[in-house]
Design a protein around this motif. Sequence first.
Motif: not given
Length: 157
Positions: A145-157
């Motif tokens: 949480e402190k390291g602000k690990f976030k899901p990678v956003k994948h582009e959708t077409k």
Amino acid sequence: MKTKLGLSLAALALITSSLAIAADESKLDGVMCLLQGKKAVNAEKASKYKDGKVYFCCDGCLGKFDKMTAEEKAKLAPKANSQLVASKQYTQEACPFTGGKLNDEMKLTVGGAEVKFRCGNCKGKAEKMEGAEQLEKVFGDAAFEKGKFKPVKHETK
């Protein structure tokens, strides 16, 4: 004509699913089973975890994980979180110790995942730790949480 179209669509579906598996396997290079630790994972042996997937070497490990209670899974959080990062499903936005801005030159591999720190002091602190302690302090839920690990956003077409 309908038969040819049906066969073409089936072939396209097979190729698409093969490409998806190949893409999963490439991001899983070097990722080890969440339970066995020293065995490479299989892209087809996965379970939902947070906003991603955790991977296992076999059906046995996958089945054990899926049958675990929430408390049992919580004990695996540092390993599971590091696997989310190692498999490139999550990215880091801040130092897991201070929550501060990352320095691209202050990085270290922990639990098979590259992690960055704010400064040499933070990196040094992590380097002095070993094994489970290091994994907990860098990838435990509080550090995640402190390291602000976030899901990678994948582009959708």
